[in-house]
Scaffold this motif. Structure first.
Motif, mmCIF file in Angstrom:
data_model
loop_
_atom_site.group_PDB
_atom_site.id
_atom_site.type_symbol
_atom_site.label_atom_id
_atom_site.label_comp_id
_atom_site.label_asym_id
_atom_site.label_seq_id
_atom_site.Cartn_x
_atom_site.Cartn_y
_atom_site.Cartn_z
ATOM 1 N N LYS A 103 3.011 3.859 5.200
ATOM 2 C CA LYS A 103 3.045 4.484 6.523
ATOM 3 C C LYS A 103 1.926 3.964 7.425
ATOM 4 O O LYS A 103 2.021 4.058 8.651
ATOM 5 N N GLN B 132 -2.434 9.018 -4.847
ATOM 6 C CA GLN B 132 -2.509 9.449 -3.454
ATOM 7 C C GLN B 132 -1.141 9.389 -2.788
ATOM 8 O O GLN B 132 -0.791 10.260 -1.971
ATOM 9 N N SER B 133 -0.352 8.374 -3.138
ATOM 10 C CA SER B 133 0.971 8.234 -2.519
ATOM 11 C C SER B 133 1.856 9.435 -2.840
ATOM 12 O O SER B 133 2.683 9.847 -2.024
ATOM 13 N N LYS B 134 1.686 10.012 -4.025
ATOM 14 C CA LYS B 134 2.452 11.200 -4.405
ATOM 15 C C LYS B 134 2.057 12.402 -3.556
ATOM 16 O O LYS B 134 2.902 13.215 -3.161
ATOM 17 N N ASP C 276 0.750 12.207 -0.493
ATOM 18 C CA ASP C 276 1.206 11.924 0.874
ATOM 19 C C ASP C 276 2.681 12.261 1.056
ATOM 20 O O ASP C 276 3.101 12.692 2.132
ATOM 21 N N ARG C 277 3.480 12.058 -0.001
ATOM 22 C CA ARG C 277 4.908 12.329 0.086
ATOM 23 C C ARG C 277 5.256 13.749 -0.364
ATOM 24 O O ARG C 277 6.424 14.099 -0.502
ATOM 25 N N PHE D 296 3.785 -2.327 -1.479
ATOM 26 C CA PHE D 296 4.250 -0.961 -1.233
ATOM 27 C C PHE D 296 5.161 -0.473 -2.346
ATOM 28 O O PHE D 296 5.105 0.691 -2.729
ATOM 29 N N THR E 42 -7.298 13.994 0.448
ATOM 30 C CA THR E 42 -7.456 12.620 -0.014
ATOM 31 C C THR E 42 -8.222 12.568 -1.332
ATOM 32 O O THR E 42 -9.158 13.332 -1.565
ATOM 33 N N PRO F 76 -4.590 4.823 -5.480
ATOM 34 C CA PRO F 76 -3.568 4.750 -4.415
ATOM 35 C C PRO F 76 -2.200 5.231 -4.870
ATOM 36 O O PRO F 76 -1.433 5.773 -4.074
ATOM 37 N N PHE F 77 -1.897 5.051 -6.154
ATOM 38 C CA PHE F 77 -0.628 5.523 -6.703
ATOM 39 C C PHE F 77 -0.583 7.058 -6.684
ATOM 40 O O PHE F 77 0.390 7.663 -6.217
ATOM 41 N N ASN G 113 -0.588 2.184 1.166
ATOM 42 C CA ASN G 113 0.236 3.224 1.773
ATOM 43 C C ASN G 113 1.113 2.619 2.877
ATOM 44 O O ASN G 113 0.589 2.163 3.898
ATOM 45 N N PHE H 130 2.989 0.655 -5.067
ATOM 46 C CA PHE H 130 2.039 1.702 -4.669
ATOM 47 C C PHE H 130 0.598 1.207 -4.526
ATOM 48 O O PHE H 130 -0.344 1.981 -4.676
#
Length: 379
Positions: free
Chosen positions: A167, A217-219, A221-222, A159, A255, A214-215, A165, A162
């Motif tokens: 969550k 995407q994490s931005k 998501d936040r 996590f 996504t 995924p990195f 995810n 990254f």
């Protein structure tokens, strides 16, 4: 008496922790398909264990569904129909929640103490049909193994870097009373070494879009990044055309996804990724298998003078506060070869290099003759 007390506490703990299960946010159709998909895995070896049923029942309760649905799940697992399977594959294809589905599949399969060969084959195929990147799928399985063995330090790596995810998995750590933030702080130095070891296997042939996905995407998501007309927008970068990364965007689900492996060569994107996960350019050079000598340095009080740990030889690189620089001679005779200090020009000193790609050098504080220039290695 003690056994009953222990059972009550365990039941209450599972119920409370799984209240935060991320699949709870899915539509009613999505939650039912989630359970039916897991039901396929449950009967993969033609034997439904009570422990697996118990896990499915925990999920049913956590998803705010009636317990009687367990009967429908068991019925479907014994006689699955093609139409429902197609709906499952379509619903979870390219969706981040598929990560959690695959993790739950491993968790449920292991409830009886072993993941059978048949169960693993079904989970593998579902991951392929969901178009979960191979690297991400491998990370999910690794995370499951670390959680099973209560190796929280290695869990936190996935996590903080990254790779996955957080969550989607927070309920599992709630169940074990583990605070990932605290674990990450406690093992900061060890975690850095493990991050380097883990990332090395992912970049042997360069940074792929599967590693970046995924990195990025994490931005989203936040709410630190967004996508407009095919451009990825984040404050630290110029607007980035996702097509150049081989990445597409589903606006409805917010996504990112990719259909094919693509090596990313845009230095601004690659540098942004490494900076974000806390890897310096010197560490990156070592990951890349660099063989040139790297000389460490210290900025003196003057700011224009850089003290080197050893004499500078041709072909060496200089580490200035974690950033790697190469040297190029000027046209004249003056250069830094054989010296143990470097002098910057009068306009930019060594403490002002954050946005600098090239730095002109002077022979000394009093001699403004050119001594060549430093060039940021990962420009």
């Amino acid at each position: 008496m003690d056994d009953i007390l222990s059972l009550i506490k365990k039941a209450a703990k599972e119920s409370k922790a799984f209240e935060n299960h991320a699949a709870k946010e899915l539509s009613l159709e999505g939650r039912l398909l989630y359970l039916q998909g897991l039901s396929l895995v449950m009967n993969a070896d033609s034997e439904i264990h009570e422990e697996e049923k118990d896990y499915l029942l925990i999920l049913i309760k956590s998803l705010d569904l009636d317990e009687s649905i367990i009967d429908n799940c068991i019925e479907f697992s014994n006689e699955p129909d093609k139409s429902t399977i197609q709906s499952i594959l379509k619903y979870f294809k390219r969706k981040p929640i598929a990560q959690l589905f695959l993790f739950d599949a491993f968790m449920m399969s292991y409830r009886d103490g072993v993941i059978s060969t048949q169960e693993k084959k079904i989970i593998d195929e579902l991951a392929r049909q969901f178009e979960v990147a191979k690297g991400i799928y491998s990370d999910i399985f690794d995370l499951f193994c670390y959680i099973k063995n209560k190796n929280w330090q290695d869990c936190s790596l996935y996590f903080s870097a990254f790779f996955l995810n957080p969550k989607h998995f927070i309920h599992i750590f709630d169940y074990y009373d583990v605070n990932l933030d605290n674990v990450s702080k406690e093992i900061k130095e060890t975690s850095k070494r493990k991050t380097l070891a883990c990332i090395k296997g992912k970049i042997e042939d360069g940074i792929s879009n599967e590693v970046l996905l995924p990195f990025l995407q994490s931005k989203i998501d936040r709410r630190e990044a967004s996508v407009k007309n095919g451009f990825y927008i984040v404050s630290e970068l110029e607007n980035l055309n996702l097509n150049t990364l081989g990445i597409d965007y589903n606006k409805l689900d917010e996504t990112l996804y990719t259909d094919s492996l693509h090596l990313v060569k845009d230095s601004s994107v690659v540098n942004y990724f490494f900076d974000s996960i806390g890897i310096t350019s010197v560490e990156r050079y070592k990951l890349d298998g660099g063989s040139k000598k790297v000389i460490s340095s210290k900025i003196l009080n003057n700011k224009r003078v850089l003290s080197l740990s050893s004499k500078f030889d041709e072909g060496c690189l200089v580490d200035i506060e974690g950033t790697l620089w190469a040297y190029k001679k000027g046209r004249g005779y003056n250069n830094i070869l054989g010296g143990k200090s470097i002098t910057s020009n009068t306009k930019i000193n060594f403490s002002q290099l954050a946005d600098v790609k090239e730095l002109q050098l002077h022979c000394s504080l009093t001699d403004k003759s050119s001594a060549g220039r430093l060039i940021k290695f990962y420009g």
